[in-house]
Write a protein that holds these residues in place. Structure first.
Motif, PDB file in Angstrom:
ATOM      1  N   ASP A   1       0.589  -1.190  -0.093  1.00 29.19           N
ATOM      2  CA  ASP A   1      -0.114  -0.050  -0.095  1.00 29.19           C
ATOM      3  C   ASP A   1       0.983   1.312  -0.038  1.00 29.19           C
ATOM      4  OD1 ASP A   1      -2.315   1.867   0.443  1.00 29.19           O
ATOM      5  OD2 ASP A   1      -2.013   1.648   2.536  1.00 29.19           O
ATOM      6  N   THR A   2       0.886   2.130  -0.928  1.00 28.74           N
ATOM      7  CA  THR A   2       1.594   3.142  -1.206  1.00 28.74           C
ATOM      8  C   THR A   2       0.922   4.507  -0.658  1.00 28.74           C
ATOM      9  OG1 THR A   2       1.015   3.634  -3.537  1.00 28.74           O
ATOM     10  CG2 THR A   2       2.851   2.098  -2.980  1.00 28.74           C
ATOM     11  N   ALA A   3       1.566   5.496  -0.553  1.00 25.77           N
ATOM     12  CA  ALA A   3       0.806   6.922  -0.119  1.00 25.77           C
ATOM     13  C   ALA A   3       0.431   7.550  -1.391  1.00 25.77           C
ATOM     14  CB  ALA A   3       2.137   7.986  -0.075  1.00 25.77           C
ATOM     15  N   GLY A   4      -0.613   8.461  -1.207  1.00 24.39           N
ATOM     16  CA  GLY A   4      -1.511   8.749  -2.140  1.00 24.39           C
ATOM     17  C   GLY A   4      -1.406  10.480  -2.456  1.00 24.39           C
ATOM     18  N   ARG A   5      -0.511  10.920  -1.156  1.00 26.79           N
ATOM     19  CA  ARG A   5      -0.681  12.353  -1.044  1.00 26.79           C
ATOM     20  C   ARG A   5       0.927  12.837  -1.115  1.00 26.79           C
ATOM     21  NH1 ARG A   5      -4.047  14.600   3.734  1.00 26.79           N
ATOM     22  NH2 ARG A   5      -3.607  12.610   4.438  1.00 26.79           N
ATOM     23  N   HIS A   6       1.199  13.813  -1.571  1.00 29.41           N
ATOM     24  CA  HIS A   6       2.473  14.654  -1.450  1.00 29.41           C
ATOM     25  C   HIS A   6       2.261  16.013  -1.418  1.00 29.41           C
ATOM     26  CE1 HIS A   6       6.361  12.404  -1.025  1.00 29.41           C
ATOM     27  NE2 HIS A   6       5.577  11.307  -1.438  1.00 29.41           N
ATOM     28  N   LYS A   7       3.389  16.891  -1.200  1.00 33.83           N
ATOM     29  CA  LYS A   7       3.016  18.127  -1.416  1.00 33.83           C
ATOM     30  C   LYS A   7       2.986  18.648  -2.614  1.00 33.83           C
ATOM     31  CE  LYS A   7       5.714  20.444   2.427  1.00 33.83           C
ATOM     32  NZ  LYS A   7       6.816  19.425   2.696  1.00 33.83           N
ATOM     33  N   GLU A   8       3.928  17.702  -3.633  1.00 32.92           N
ATOM     34  CA  GLU A   8       3.763  18.230  -5.316  1.00 32.92           C
ATOM     35  C   GLU A   8       3.121  16.884  -5.631  1.00 32.92           C
ATOM     36  OE1 GLU A   8       4.578  21.122  -6.844  1.00 32.92           O
ATOM     37  OE2 GLU A   8       5.037  22.196  -4.957  1.00 32.92           O
ATOM     38  N   GLU A   9       2.462  16.736  -6.618  1.00 34.04           N
ATOM     39  CA  GLU A   9       1.866  15.754  -7.364  1.00 34.04           C
ATOM     40  C   GLU A   9       3.342  15.139  -7.846  1.00 34.04           C
ATOM     41  OE1 GLU A   9      -1.889  15.626  -9.646  1.00 34.04           O
ATOM     42  OE2 GLU A   9      -0.228  14.619 -11.194  1.00 34.04           O
ATOM     43  N   GLN A  10       4.172  15.972  -8.455  1.00 35.16           N
ATOM     44  CA  GLN A  10       5.484  15.375  -9.054  1.00 35.16           C
ATOM     45  C   GLN A  10       6.355  14.530  -8.146  1.00 35.16           C
ATOM     46  OE1 GLN A  10       6.489  14.843 -12.171  1.00 35.16           O
ATOM     47  NE2 GLN A  10       4.480  16.065 -12.518  1.00 35.16           N
ATOM     48  N   ASP A  11       6.257  14.832  -6.712  1.00 31.90           N
ATOM     49  CA  ASP A  11       6.918  14.126  -5.871  1.00 31.90           C
ATOM     50  C   ASP A  11       6.316  12.778  -5.821  1.00 31.90           C
ATOM     51  OD1 ASP A  11       8.483  16.097  -5.338  1.00 31.90           O
ATOM     52  OD2 ASP A  11       7.416  16.795  -3.704  1.00 31.90           O
TER      53      ASP A  11
END
Ligand code: GTP
Ligand code: MG
Length: 444
Positions: free
Chosen positions: A188-198
């Motif tokens: 299960d991975t993350a779905g959120r980051h400060k920037e979508e690129q990250d």
């Protein structure tokens, strides 16, 4: 527009074809326009809508109708086939090899349902006798590990995570090492980051380092057109092996997700229809289209109708054609329907009926049919042949003999005259009118 709405709108379009007296070029064109409208309202990508409607129109108008089926049936078959083709011809099974380590990495934007889906998939494989395990590499969302841990505990599936570790690649490595003897490991991975690129960068890193056997995009079935862009972005970063569409239970605009499938070429393998761990099913295109259109499996339906036509006794057919339709004939028709499985199943398979008839009415119709058979059995042969002889004392006797009441006997007689009148209008056709207006239930 909710998925079910899409289904019923598409179905309304098809119903017109079912009810049309002739199926000609004009009715095909109208059907195609109706289908376009329904798909567009459900957020299906414009280009796809154009493609699919062109194919339906071409095939419906130009293809030779195979022997044994009517043009009407053919048109409906074409629509069904094209919608199925659009969703992927055949179900694509998971390439999970028992006895081997299979790693499935879930990707998708925040809130799409990855964490829930991870647990659902683990449960799915566990139920099929495979050793499943979960790894949470979402270091971004607070409580992500705890959320998955809770779900994992509920289904007794081992889980690995490390809230102190910030590097998802490291956690993934450790998890996969720990679960080296497991058969299906879901990451299960993350779905959120400060920037979508990250986020995209992180998915690339994970892919490069853990080399999952399959990357599965989890996509929210309630989102519209953004689905296409999202799916494309993920597909470019990490080649998608499959798609899992969530939230098809509520007011889902299934069309967006369907467009995502078409945009990436990755097959839809699972759908999820609720929040519980059990709410997951392998995606079967033909079944899905059938459900979408509210018509069960069309092949089966056509087959059964043909069978039913053959089963109508010669005598009954003649009686109908000549306009002499007796209660005996009605009884025989009921018997024939019984032979085709339960009345309810039959009704469900008839396009349009599943949307038109509420569950309560179905129960009533089913129960009534059974009762009417008993009522007819309690009549004398001459009464059955000539129902005009019925007066109140005969009605009373039949009611008593069949364990019903006078009202019910009268209702049957009324139904009989309705049906008889209706059949007269079908006299010139050689088929028993099982469709649409032809249903002998008075429910239409
Ligand atoms: N009704 C319904 N709700 C769902 C379904 N799948 C997930 N949800 C709900 O959607 C919400 C988000 O689900 P998560 O699994 O946490 O989503 P996520 O992709 O892991 O989110 P992030 O970790 O923030 O990226 C939760 O409230 C789930 O209960 C579904 O099939 N039907
Ligand atoms: Mg999550």
């Amino acid at each position: 527009m909710a998925l079910e709405r899409l289904g019923s709108t598409l179905y309304d379009a098809l119903k017109k074809v079912f009810r049309a007296t002739v199926v000609d070029e004009a009715s095909v064109k109208e059907l195609v326009r109706d289908i376009q409208r329904a798909l567009l309202q459900a957020d299906v990508n414009v280009k796809l809508v154009v493609d699919i409607s062109k194919r339906i129109e071409d095939r419906a108008l130009k293809e030779k109708v195979p022997p044994g089926i009517s043009r009407r049936e053919h048109v409906i078959k074409v629509v069904y086939e094209e919608l199925t083709r659009f969703l992927g011809e055949k179900p694509v099974p998971m390439k999970v090899e028992p006895g081997k380590k299979n790693v499935i990495m879930l990707v998708g934007i925040q809130g799409s349902g990855k964490t829930t889906a991870a647990a659902k998939l683990a449960r799915y494989f566990q139920k099929r006798g495979l050793q499943a395990a979960l790894v949470s590499v979402d270091t971004y969302r607070p409580g992500a590990y705890a959320q998955l841990q809770q779900l994992a505990n509920r289904i007794s599936v081992p889980i690995y995570g490390d809230v102190k570790q910030k590097d998802p690649v490291k956690i993934a490595h450790d998890g996969l090492t720990l679960f080296a003897d497991k058969e299906v490991i879901i990451v299960d991975t993350a779905g959120r980051h400060k920037e979508e690129q990250d986020l995209i960068k992180e998915m690339k890193m994970l892919e490069k380092n853990i080399k999952p056997d399959e990357i599965m995009l989890v996509i929210d079935g309630t989102i519209g057109q953004q689905a296409t862009a999202q799916a494309k972005a993920f597909n470019e970063a990490t080649p998608l092996g499959s798609i899992l569409v969530t939230k098809l239970d509520g007011s889902a605009r299934g069309g967006g997700a369907l467009s995502a499938v078409a945009a990436t070429g990755a097959p839809m393998k699972f759908i999820s229809t609720g929040e519980k761990v059990e709410d997951i099913e392998a995606f079967v295109p033909s079944r899905f289209v059938g459900r979408l259109l509210g018509m069960g499996d069309l092949e089966t339906l056509l087959e059964r109708v043909r069978e039913a036509e053959v089963k109508v006794p010669e005598k009954t057919a003649k009686a109908i054609l000549s306009g002499r339709f007796t209660l005996t004939d009605m009884y025989e028709q009921f018997e024939a329907m019984k032979g085709m499985g339960t009345f309810r199943k039959l009704l469900k398979m008839i396009p349009g009926m599943s949307y038109d008839i509420p569950e309560d009415a179905l129960n009533v119709a089913e129960g009534r049919l059974e009762k009417w058979r008993v009522v007819i059995q309690s009549m004398t042969p001459s009464e059955r042949e000539d129902p005009k002889v019925f007066n109140s004392s005969r009605i009373k006797r039949v009611a008593k003999g069949s364990g019903t009441n006078e009202k019910e006997v009268k209702e049957l007689l009324k139904q009989y005259s309705l049906m008889r009148r209706m059949l007269k209008t079908f006299r010139r056709k050689k088929k028993l009118p099982f469709f649409g207006k032809g249903l002998p239930t008075g429910l239409k």
